[in-house]
Design a protein around this motif. Structure first.
Motif, short mmCIF file in Angstrom:
data_model
loop_
_atom_site.label_atom_id
_atom_site.label_comp_id
_atom_site.label_asym_id
_atom_site.label_seq_id
_atom_site.Cartn_x
_atom_site.Cartn_y
_atom_site.Cartn_z
N LEU A 39 0.95 -1.11 -0.51
CA LEU A 39 0.15 0.03 0.04
C LEU A 39 0.64 1.09 0.34
N LEU A 40 1.67 1.43 0.76
CA LEU A 40 2.28 2.35 0.75
C LEU A 40 3.55 2.43 -0.32
N ARG A 41 3.68 2.01 -1.01
CA ARG A 41 4.47 1.64 -2.70
C ARG A 41 3.62 2.32 -3.57
N GLU A 42 2.06 2.27 -3.49
CA GLU A 42 1.04 2.88 -4.28
C GLU A 42 1.15 3.82 -4.33
N GLN A 43 1.28 4.37 -2.69
CA GLN A 43 0.93 5.56 -1.98
C GLN A 43 2.21 6.33 -3.06
N VAL A 44 3.31 6.22 -2.62
CA VAL A 44 4.25 7.23 -3.41
C VAL A 44 4.31 6.58 -4.97
N ASN A 45 3.76 5.64 -5.31
CA ASN A 45 4.01 5.98 -6.86
C ASN A 45 3.18 6.96 -7.06
N GLN A 46 1.84 7.10 -6.57
CA GLN A 46 0.98 8.63 -6.84
C GLN A 46 1.51 9.26 -6.25
N LEU A 47 1.87 9.91 -5.75
CA LEU A 47 2.63 11.36 -5.09
C LEU A 47 3.72 11.58 -5.79
N GLN A 48 4.47 10.82 -6.42
CA GLN A 48 5.54 10.68 -7.78
C GLN A 48 4.53 11.29 -8.83
N PHE A 49 3.64 10.89 -9.10
CA PHE A 49 3.34 10.95 -10.44
C PHE A 49 2.77 12.45 -10.41
N LEU A 50 2.30 12.89 -8.78
CA LEU A 50 1.19 13.94 -9.00
C LEU A 50 2.14 14.84 -9.07
N VAL A 51 3.79 15.22 -8.13
CA VAL A 51 4.84 16.37 -8.47
C VAL A 51 5.05 16.63 -9.22
N ARG A 52 5.21 14.97 -10.70
CA ARG A 52 5.83 15.60 -12.27
C ARG A 52 4.88 16.15 -12.65
N VAL A 53 3.24 15.97 -12.68
CA VAL A 53 1.93 17.20 -12.62
C VAL A 53 3.17 17.91 -12.63
N LEU A 54 2.76 18.31 -11.31
CA LEU A 54 2.71 20.03 -11.00
C LEU A 54 3.81 20.41 -10.98
N ASN A 55 4.74 19.94 -11.02
CA ASN A 55 6.08 20.48 -11.52
C ASN A 55 6.46 20.70 -13.04
N ARG A 56 5.34 19.74 -13.99
CA ARG A 56 4.94 20.01 -15.22
C ARG A 56 4.06 21.57 -15.24
N THR A 57 3.36 21.64 -14.53
CA THR A 57 2.28 23.52 -14.11
C THR A 57 2.80 23.95 -13.88
N LEU A 58 4.50 23.91 -13.01
CA LEU A 58 5.46 25.28 -12.68
C LEU A 58 6.30 25.53 -13.14
N ASP A 59 6.28 24.52 -14.69
CA ASP A 59 7.42 24.74 -15.65
C ASP A 59 6.50 25.39 -17.00
N ARG A 60 5.22 25.27 -17.06
CA ARG A 60 4.53 26.19 -17.52
C ARG A 60 4.23 27.95 -17.27
N TRP A 61 3.76 27.74 -15.82
CA TRP A 61 3.91 28.76 -14.63
C TRP A 61 5.05 29.37 -15.69
N ARG A 62 6.05 29.33 -14.86
CA ARG A 62 7.41 30.25 -14.82
C ARG A 62 8.08 30.42 -16.46
N ALA A 63 7.34 29.83 -17.18
CA ALA A 63 7.85 29.73 -19.06
C ALA A 63 7.17 31.09 -19.24
N ALA A 64 5.50 31.04 -18.94
CA ALA A 64 5.12 32.50 -19.19
C ALA A 64 4.75 33.44 -18.25
N VAL A 65 5.62 33.30 -17.39
CA VAL A 65 5.95 34.75 -16.54
C VAL A 65 7.11 35.35 -16.93
N HIS A 66 8.37 34.40 -17.62
CA HIS A 66 9.63 34.61 -17.86
C HIS A 66 9.11 35.19 -19.15
N ALA A 67 8.46 34.85 -20.20
CA ALA A 67 7.90 35.16 -21.49
C ALA A 67 8.20 36.93 -21.91
#
Length: 131
Positions: free
Chosen positions: A81-109
């Protein structure tokens, strides 16, 4: 030379002493025969005693091993169960990193405006979370 006569015991005393010797010898032989004939029984009793002692020592160990096996099964299930939660959290971190990268790119454009940044943020909110 003077010879002295050894006192002779009465005949009945000699017979009585001989009888005691024979009975004593027979009793000794009987005791030895009894010990020899019961040697197998002594060995069996010793084996039973050793077996009982071994079981007394082994039984608590078997109970503890059973408890530990149960705990190991439980720990493995929890680990899954803990491994599954870690996998889900890692996926969420990747999604949030991509979102943050898009926002950063928009701000620094170079042509960044408040309207364009708001549009990028609004677009991120419309995107499914697994993009």
């Amino acid at each position: 030379m003077i010879s002295t006569a050894t006192p002779e015991a009465p005949h009945w005393v000699q017979v009585l002493l001989s009888l005691f010797g024979i009975l004593g010898g027979t009793t000794g032989l009987a005791a030895i025969a009894t010990v020899v004939s019961q040697r197998g029984k002594f060995k069996a009793d010793a084996a039973d005693t050793l077996t009982e002692a071994a079981l007394t020592l082994v039984q608590p160990l078997q109970l503890r091993v059973s408890e530990l096996e149960g705990e190991a099964v439980s720990a493995r299930a929890e680990l899954g169960l803990l491994r599954e939660q870690v996998n889900q959290l890692q996926f969420l971190v990747r999604v949030l990193n991509r979102t943050l990268d898009r926002w950063r790119a928009a701000v620094h454009a170079p042509d960044a405006t408040l309207r364009k940044i708001r549009a990028v943020v609004a677009e991120s909110e419309r995107l499914p979370s697994d993009s």
